[in-house]
Every structure is written in structure tokens, then in C-alpha cells.
Design an enzyme around this catalytic site. Sequence first.
Site, mmCIF file in Angstrom:
data_model
loop_
_atom_site.group_PDB
_atom_site.id
_atom_site.type_symbol
_atom_site.label_atom_id
_atom_site.label_comp_id
_atom_site.label_asym_id
_atom_site.label_seq_id
_atom_site.Cartn_x
_atom_site.Cartn_y
_atom_site.Cartn_z
ATOM 1 N N TYR A 1 -1.649 -7.938 -11.122
ATOM 2 C CA TYR A 1 -0.700 -7.940 -10.014
ATOM 3 C C TYR A 1 0.572 -8.711 -10.359
ATOM 4 O O TYR A 1 1.666 -8.164 -10.352
ATOM 5 C CB TYR A 1 -1.332 -8.585 -8.777
ATOM 6 C CG TYR A 1 -2.377 -7.710 -8.103
ATOM 7 C CD1 TYR A 1 -2.057 -6.974 -6.975
ATOM 8 C CD2 TYR A 1 -3.671 -7.627 -8.591
ATOM 9 C CE1 TYR A 1 -2.990 -6.175 -6.338
ATOM 10 C CE2 TYR A 1 -4.611 -6.816 -7.965
ATOM 11 C CZ TYR A 1 -4.269 -6.097 -6.843
ATOM 12 O OH TYR A 1 -5.195 -5.293 -6.231
ATOM 13 N N GLU B 1 0.834 -1.209 0.000
ATOM 14 C CA GLU B 1 0.000 0.000 0.000
ATOM 15 C C GLU B 1 0.868 1.257 0.000
ATOM 16 O O GLU B 1 0.541 2.252 -0.651
ATOM 17 C CB GLU B 1 -0.977 0.002 1.179
ATOM 18 C CG GLU B 1 -1.899 -1.224 1.284
ATOM 19 C CD GLU B 1 -2.585 -1.624 -0.021
ATOM 20 O OE1 GLU B 1 -2.782 -0.760 -0.889
ATOM 21 O OE2 GLU B 1 -2.905 -2.822 -0.175
HETATM 22 N N1 BES Z 1 -5.802 -0.980 -4.654
HETATM 23 C C1 BES Z 1 -5.867 -2.322 -4.213
HETATM 24 C C2 BES Z 1 -7.253 -2.739 -3.794
HETATM 25 C C3 BES Z 1 -8.314 -2.618 -4.874
HETATM 26 C C4 BES Z 1 -8.055 -2.868 -6.203
HETATM 27 C C5 BES Z 1 -9.593 -2.270 -4.511
HETATM 28 C C6 BES Z 1 -9.067 -2.741 -7.156
HETATM 29 C C7 BES Z 1 -10.594 -2.145 -5.454
HETATM 30 C C8 BES Z 1 -10.333 -2.376 -6.786
HETATM 31 C C9 BES Z 1 -4.886 -2.580 -3.078
HETATM 32 O O1 BES Z 1 -3.690 -1.894 -3.207
HETATM 33 C C10 BES Z 1 -4.516 -4.033 -3.132
HETATM 34 O O2 BES Z 1 -3.960 -4.426 -4.118
HETATM 35 N N2 BES Z 1 -4.803 -4.784 -2.068
HETATM 36 C C11 BES Z 1 -4.479 -6.187 -1.979
HETATM 37 C C12 BES Z 1 -3.260 -6.407 -1.122
HETATM 38 C C13 BES Z 1 -1.979 -6.567 -1.824
HETATM 39 C C14 BES Z 1 -0.871 -6.951 -0.856
HETATM 40 C C15 BES Z 1 -1.964 -7.455 -3.015
HETATM 41 C C16 BES Z 1 -5.603 -6.890 -1.293
HETATM 42 O O3 BES Z 1 -6.440 -6.226 -0.697
HETATM 43 O O4 BES Z 1 -5.633 -8.108 -1.307
HETATM 44 ZN ZN ZN Z 2 -2.532 -2.685 -4.847
#
Ligand code: BES
Ligand code: ZN
Length: 620
Positions: A401, A313
Site C-alpha cells: 500500500y 475502493e
Molecule cells: N482490496 C483491498 C482489501 C483486500 C486486500 C482484501 C487483500 C483481501 C486481500 C481493499 O481495497 C483495501 O485495500 N481495503 C483497505 C482500505 C483502504 C482504504 C486501505 C482496508 O480494508 O483496510
Molecule cells: Zn485496496
Amino acid sequence: MKYFYITTALTLILFSPGCISSDQNDRKSQAILEMKRATDFHSFSKPEEAVVTHLNWNASVNFDDRIIRATAIYDIDVRESAERIILDCVDLTIESVTVDGKIVEWSIGPEQPFIGQPLSIPINGKSKRISIQYASDPAADALLWVEGDQPFLFTQSQAILARTWIPCQDSPGIRFTYEAHVDVPEGTMALMSATNPTEQSSNGHYDFRMDQPIPSYLLALAVGNVEFRSVGPHTGVYAVPELIDAAEYEFGTMEDLLVAAEGLYGKYAWERYDLLVLPAAFPFGGMENPRLTFATPTIIAGDRSLVSLVAHELAHSWSGNLVTNSTWDDFWLNEGFTVYFEQRIMEAVYGREISEMLATLSYQGLVDEVDEIMDTNPDDTHLKLHLQSRNPDDGMTAIAYDKGYFFIRLIEETVGRESFDAFLKAYFNEHAFNVMDTDRFIAYLKENLLNSDERLSAINLDAWIFGPGLPSNCPKVRSERIEQVDANLAAWEAGSLATSELPWESWVYQERYRFLSNLSDATSAERMEELDVTWNISTTGNNEVLFAWLEQSVRSHYAPSYNRLESFLINIGRRKFLTPLYRAMVETDQTEMALNIYKQARPNYHSVATGTMDELLRLD
Ligand code: BES
Ligand code: ZN
């Protein structure tokens, strides 16, 4: 695709935070109108005609009827020929609209799937300010209201849910600064993605400022009885009183992460970096709301072992919040870079052995998900997505990702780390507070880094960005510790290694997770019991390990885990855990149990999670 170009140097000067004169303000807004954004199919706004540049939000938050009543006043920047400004909204009750103080006749267009409705406000080329008085819907998708003696409200705006609580030009290519004045019930603190209080006010009134321009998906609000603890000169944590000590310890290395990140890609642009621990219903692991990451309490493990989520984050403070994907089709530019940056921060602070274990787990997750998506929708394995007429949530897969990560890593390995770091630092610097889309990134990459045929052919951009699956030149990750886990697992499954001989106690979470998540589906309930009795796995305080354990318990029909499974699913709303657990039940003919648990759990979940689970359990 058409863009209006302006010089990067101008953008940098204009968007530097701090004191801005009125002359600069005029130029600033012009620059916003001319941002190099691509067409966004997930917003009704027409930024080439009129854009918002600053929001002044006055709101009161009411838990009794679950309504936010507010006035959103926007400064706007319009073309000479503009006749209307269009904002996005979903289920908002619009009470009145003014333009430069005069009441006007606004109109709302028909609702379209996923994207909601256009709010059209008549203006002319001289209009400066619009004001919208409105109320949110009690069932607004972004909001989760927690009731009881510990009331809590939080928002989740990404990708396109900001429009369910604020009428806005809800497109990642449109940036604006904001200030807010929020009234909340006594005994609660309000926090936003902005300057924040560290103590509760006596009158329930809070003021906020965000002086750096942000896209609407980074608008965030949380209200609850939280406390603040500083953990470093620029870092701190907010949590409810019961969790504040644990949070203070768990996130005690945040300042180190921040220093490491700045050492890699340049100065942190948002002044403070704090973290708010949300209720367990939060549907994500974390959300990079500027200045204040929102995080699930499930990363509090007691031993700082899940801190890579904070690194992730935090990394978004550059990739995403500073240089923002132009549309949700370019989501990999936000997330792929962020996973790469996350790993680099982890390597800098905790060493390469740990970061390579994380990369190995990410590779496994990627291979599994590529296989799965290739069966149903191979186009969704391209980095560049096509989400028109779909929910942008569909793009939230391991492709953006982890395929994104391995692509960036391939570039790094091809050109060498030193060149790549210099490139990336310049990339963030030159595009700070601006948007980026896939085509422009490719052009920038070719011009500044991949400027030889040799480098280009080593990478094969087209295969990665516009092609399916995982290209054959995907970087190889090797982690000896993970290989050792795999060897132990194979020996244990073959019967040549006894349960008591597993080095469980000496394993860190990544190793334990690897072991449990790779257990054969056919593992018997007896063997699960043996593991549990020997290593007390079901009492682990690490939710990632517990999750892997519960999923295998379902697949092995290991009934002693089912109480724990039920309470886990009722108390935790993190979609990354819910989906595989409910799916495992469905796939093993235990749908009845799944439906039973879901019936009790569903009222606790956020709309993002119920959307996915309703579909999975075919209740939609
Ligand atoms: N920005 C994302 C969360 C997100 C993405 C919310 C698309 C809504 C739409 C956040 O940075 C994220 O990627 N969170 C991941 C954790 C990460 C360590 C891979 C999660 O919540 O799993
Ligand atoms: Zn993210």
C-alpha cells in the site's frame, strides 16, 4: 517467464462491454486463453491448457444450514491438445459434473496448505461447456453468516477465498464474464458484483449480469434486508433500514469522487458505482467488488470524514479491476497505484491540505511497519513479494500500500505531474481488462516514461522493487497542520500546554488521530482521564479516533475505557482495528483480558480476522 503476446488494440476491442456477436465471442475467448499472465502459485488451474470464459451461476442460499447449493456452468476455451480443465476448490461437496451435457468422472486431488484442492474435469479440444453441481461448506472461509432477526450473508473472495463458495479458476490472471440466478429467503435482497436490483423481489429470486470480464477474486454476493438510495446519476448506497439515512448522507459525495476519478484517468468502465454497507463483522474497511463496493459500517462517522476509503475502493475500478495484478506477488500493482489514485481523488475533491495530511499519516504507518517487518522478515519489505507456499494474506501490509504509494509518488515527482498523468491514463487504457506483473510493468515504464538514464538513476527502480526497507530517495511529505499537532503534543507532554488549551475542537479527524496515536506509551491513566473529561474523547462517533483512543487506553492501563473496548471488540470485526488492540493487551501483560474478550467476540468474526487473531493470541 513466458507469455503469449497479443496486440493491445485487439484486447481493447474484444473486451469492450456491450453487444458481442458470436464471431467476436470466439475471438474473445481466444484472447482470454492468450492473456499475458505469469505463473500463479496460488492456483491449481492451468490456463495455458484450458480457461473459463463465462460463468452461469444458479444458486440457492440457505440460512438454516448455512449452505449455498448451486450449479456453476462455465463456457470454456481450450487448446486443441487439452485433456482436462482444472478448477480450484476448498471443502466443496461436488455432486455431479457434466461436459457438454454428458456426465463425466471428475476427480479431486490432495489438499495443499492455503490453496485447497484441484478439481480435475476430463475434456478434449472440442469441449465447450462444463457444469458443476455442488454445495458449499457451512464453515466456508469466504462466507460470514449473521444470524438472528436480521440475517445477513456476505462473501469476501480476495485473495483466494472465492474457491470456498464457487469452484473456479481462482487466479487473478483469469477473467470471465458472469450471469447469476440466486434464490434467497423472503425479506432479504441479494446483491452481487454485477447489475443489481434496487428493490426486494416478491419471490426471493434475483438475476444478475456482469458483462465485463473479471477475475474470480471479484466475485461477490451479499444477502440481507437492505434498502437502496440513489445519491447521484451513477451512484447509490445500500444499507439496512437503521443505517440507510446515515449512509445516504455519509456517502452523498460519491458522484463527485467518480467525476474526479474519471477526470484523472479516463472513463469509468463499470457503468454504475454503488456501495453496500455491510454488518460490522466485515473484516476489511472496504472491498472493491465491481459495481458494488462492500464497506464496513465503521466509516459512517456522521460527518463524511472517512470518505477517503470510498475514494480508495473507487480507484480500484481502474487499478486492480481494470488492470489486475497477475499474481499475489504483484499485489503492490493493485494497492500501491490505488493508494496513489485515492490521494489524487481526495486532492481533487477536498484539496491538497487534506490529501497531504492523509499522506503524512500513511508515511508514519509505513515507517512503523517497515521497522517491524525488517526485524522478522526483511524480504517482505520488497514491493515484489515471494508468497509461494504462503498465505497471500501475508502480503497485505503497508509495503504494498504505502511503499507502493511513495514509489509511484516518486515517479510522479521525478517526471512531473503532467507527464505522469498522461502516462497513467495510457497505462490504464492500454491494459484495460488485462493483467500486469512487476516485470512487465518495469518494461512498460522504461519504454514509456523513464526513457533517460537521468530519470532512471533518480528513481532507482531496483532498490524500491527488489530491495528492503525504504530507499533514501523516498518523497518527503509536509503537512503544516500535522506539524502543528506534533508541536502541541510535545508541549502537552512537557507540561507547557494545558489539556484545556489543546485545539481539539478545531481539529479534523486526521489531526485528532495523529495526536492520539502518537501519545507516549508511558502516558499515565490520570492524564488519559484529563483528556477524556475535557474533550469527551470516548464518546466520539469517529471510529478511527475511537480506535486510537482505545489502543492508548490499553497501553496506559486506563480502566474506564475497558467497557467501551470490550463492546468495540465484540461488535466490530475489522481486522485493522482488532490486531493492534489485541496486540496492545498482549504487550502490556493484559493477555487474560484479551482472551476473555476474544472468547465472546470470536463467533462474530470472519475467518480472515480469526485467522490473524488466533495466531496473535497463540490459539492456533
Ligand atoms: N482490496 C483491498 C482489501 C483486500 C486486500 C482484501 C487483500 C483481501 C486481500 C481493499 O481495497 C483495501 O485495500 N481495503 C483497505 C482500505 C483502504 C482504504 C486501505 C482496508 O480494508 O483496510
Ligand atoms: Zn485496496
